[in-house]
Structures are given as C-alpha cells and as structure tokens.
Design an enzyme around this catalytic site. Structure first.
Site: not given
Ligand SMILES: Cc1ncc(COP(=O)(O)O)c(C=O)c1O
Length: 428
Positions: A140, A217, A220, A243, A383
């Site tokens: 991303h 990261d 997700q 999220k 993104c």
C-alpha cells in the site's frame, strides 16, 4: 484447534449488531463488501465512544480532577486491551492516528537518528548513503512512499521484492535483494489488493540474518487473523482501528522494547517530555515519547471495545468464517467469463479480499453497476499503483469481507457480476 473444530460465526445474526446494515441502498439490501477500505462498526463500539464522551470526557494524564483520572484509567486500560489483542504488552503499543501515521513515524524517527538526534543507542538506526531499504511490490502507498521519502532525504537506496504472476512474493528474489547493505525491511502482512498472507517468518529470517530492522504493515491482518506480533518476531508493526471495527482516527504502532527505547521521537511537543528548558528537552520513555500532543482518547476507548467484540467472537472463528466466505467468493469469481482475479495463487493462505478485472468494463462502471444492486465494493488502484502496474492495470474492483459477511452477500456480488458485461454490451 483444527479448522474443523473451530466454532463458526453466525454472520447473518451478527448483522444485527451493525446498525448501518439495517438500511437499504436504492431500495436494495445493503451488501457491504468494502471492509478492506474501512469496516463497519458494531453498536457496542459506537456506544462506547458516546458513553465516554457523555460521562468521562477529559484530557488524560496530569489532570488533578476526577474526570481526568477516570479518562486516564480508561485510556491506559484501552492500550492494554489493544496491546493484548496483538499479543503485546501495553508499554509496547504507541497510539497513532492510523497506520499511515505509524509508518511515517518510523520512517521519520529513522531520519532523525540519521540526523544525529536521539540517545546514543539511536545511532544503530542511522542511515548512510548506499544503505538499502527494502519493501515489496505489494505495498500500500502508506508503506511505500514514507520509505521513498526517507531514501531521498538520506541517500539510502530503495529496493523491492517482486511479486510473482500468482500474487505470491518471489522469495528467491527476496534472498538476493536483502543483503549486507539492507537496513530496513518493510512489508505488508496481507496485501490489501491480493488478500494473500505474506511469509512473515521467511522475511524476518532474511532480515535478521543481515541485522536489518523489520517493519510490518498489519492493517489487513489485524481484522482477520489471530495476531501475536512478538511471536512473529518483527521489530515494529502498524495497524489501523477503522479497519478492525473501530473508529476513524486511531491506530497503533507496536514495537519491541529495545527498538522503541532506542528510536528518537518523530513528533515533539506537549505530553512527551520530562524536563524542558528554552534550549532543550528530555523525553519520556516509550510509548509516551511518541505521543506528542492531546491524544484521540475517545477513539482509543472505542477501539478497545472493538477488539473486545472480536475477542468475544474469537479470532480463530473469525478467520474460519471468512475463509469459507473467501473460498466461495473466489470460486464464484473464477467462473464468471471475463473476470480475471489478481493473485489467484493455488493453496495460498488468504483473507477475504478479492481484486479482479472485468474484461472490457472499467472498474468504476462495475462499481456503479453493483451499487445499483446494493453491493458496495471498492474500485480504483486501492493505493497500490505499483502492484496494479505489475498486473498491467490502472484499476481493479475489490470485494472484501468482515465478520458479518454472509454467503448471501457473496451470491449478490456474483449474481450482479454475471450480468455486468452484457449490460455494457461486451461480448462474452
Ligand atoms: C495494507 C494497508 N496499509 C496501510 C493502510 C493505511 O491505513 P490508515 O487508513 O490507517 O492510514 C491501509 C488502508 O487502506 C492498508 O490497507
């Protein structure tokens, strides 16, 4: 516990916990398949934020009055709750406004170490021209551009691990990209486009072998998988409240103790200092060292409620449910003529994210066509422009799931897509 033993969620019943899902869109039942962008919030989360603002609202730390003490206790309890959700201790969790802020914090802190700021221990992070920062082709922009900027500021070189045609990372290439000059390896746990879980252990092992810092990261993965960040062995990790059923404006940076202690701060100002003179300041230990200014207190309390909600469901049950949904979605998408899935690796571990191209129909047209049927999906580059370029696209359609996603939701998506090419006059 094997998947067969894992309790299933009753997603249809869970829908009732999410007030927004009660509404119709143009007369159609709302089928929300855009949780990858932002998840919906259960009533408990909304109520927790309202209750704080109604009964306990106050700035935290150092207030002498009752509300300040109560707000501080709730705020620090929230930190412990959210830290526990990712297997960490409270002192290893820094509040940020989101994952973008957390990743920029790390990149700027390394930049500050490079500029000679920080305690003597921070020199281990200082970059020199020719040092290398490594990302993956699946990032991303939030985990790409901060490293591009850091490289530009320091003379470091940004390199990337390529993705294969099937969406998996090329680990052979990773082993040659990560080398003696590598200082940072920053990578996503789960691609927000492909939904594929990246091999964290392999990447951590490669980075450790050359003494590089690892930055994960986890945006997700945190909403979909049981996470134990210390066990994953990463040095730092970022995730985002909005999220994972929480509110906007709150996220977190996890860091190993010695890394947080050694990194210089990024933002400076109130609430992060011990002594201050007109010439200089001393900083509090982490996590406060990284939390300058008045914090988004009500959002931390609501995020803690979100993780309590997820904990009640059980993250193994969440993953098991979403895997069933994801397999139905992927299998159905494969059967629709003209639909090309991005990253359809056989046997890959995945979460409920599927991105695809519909031959001859622009992603935005697909999105509007589905919206007219009450189906909310994401369209565009999500993104992740370099990843789209890798697959020869500028845009795709992305459907992403949550705890409340039902098989009916998937079928509504698939039924809608079955008619999209005919509607736009494209031959099958
Ligand atoms: C993989 C990934 N990383 C980072 C971000 C940015 O997160 P935030 O919205 O918290 O800044 C997102 C959000 O889309 C994402 O999906």
């Amino acid at each position: 516990m094997s998947t067969a033993d894992t309790p299933r969620l009753d997603a249809a019943a869970l829908r009732a916990d999410f007030p927004i899902l009660e509404q119709t869109i143009g007369g159609e039942r709302l089928v929300y398949l855009d949780s990858g962008a932002t998840s919906q919030k259960p009533r408990a989360v909304i109520d927790a934020e309202v209750a704080f603002l109604t009964h306990a609202n106050s700035a935290v730390h150092r207030g002498a009055h009752t509300l300040a003490a109560e707000a501080t206790e709730l705020y620090e309890d929230a930190r412990a709750t959210v830290a526990g959700f990712v297997g960490a201790e409270a002192e290893n969790l820094v509040w940020t406004s989101g994952a973008t802020a957390a990743l920029n914090l790390v990149a700027y802190a390394i930049g500050n170490a490079t500029a000679g700021r920080g305690a003597p221990a921070s020199t281990r992070f200082a970059l020199h021209p020719g040092d290398e920062l490594v990302v993956t082709e699946t990032e991303h922009h939030a985990n790409l551009i901060p490293w591009q900027e850091l490289a530009a500021r320091t003379g470091a070189v940004l390199r990337h691990i390529p993705v294969r045609d099937d969406g998996t990372l090329d680990l052979d290439a990773a082993a040659s990209v990560i080398g003696d000059r590598t200082r940072v390896v920053a990578f996503t746990h789960v691609s927000n486009v492909l939904g594929i879980v990246n091999p964290v252990a392999d990447l951590v092992a490669l980075a450790r072998a050359v003494g590089a810092l690892t930055v994960l990261d986890a945006c997700q993965s945190a909403p979909h998988l049981a996470l134990d960040l210390p066990a994953l062995g990463v040095d730092l990790a970022a995730f985002s409240g909005h999220k994972m059923l929480g509110p906007f404006g709150i996220g977190a940076l996890y860091g190993r103790t010695e890394v947080l202690e050694a990194l210089p701060p990024f933002l400076t100002g109130g609430s992060m200092v011990t002594t201050v003179t007109l010439d200089e300041a001393d900083f509090l230990p982490p996590p406060q060292k990284f939390e300058a200014g008045t914090q988004p207190v009500s959002q931390t309390i609501a995020l803690a409620e979100a993780v309590r909600y997820l904990d009640r469901l059980g993250m193994d049950a969440v993953h098991a449910h979403e895997s069933v949904i994801e397999r139905r979605m992927m299998a159905g998408l494969r059967e629709i003529p003209g639909v090309r899935l991005l990253g359809d690796a056989a046997g890959a571990e995945r979460v409920g994210i599927a991105a695809f191209d519909v031959a001859g129909v622009h992603a935005h047209d697909v999105g509007q066509f589905l919206d007219a049927r009450g189906v909310a999906v994401r369209v565009g580059h999500h993104c992740a422009k370099p990843l789209h370029a890798r697959f020869g696209l500028t845009a795709s359609v992305r459907a992403s799931t949550s705890v409340f996603t039902t098989e009916d939701d998937v079928d509504a998506l698939l039924d809608g897509l079955a008619g999209v090419r005919a509607y736009f006059g494209v031959e099958s």
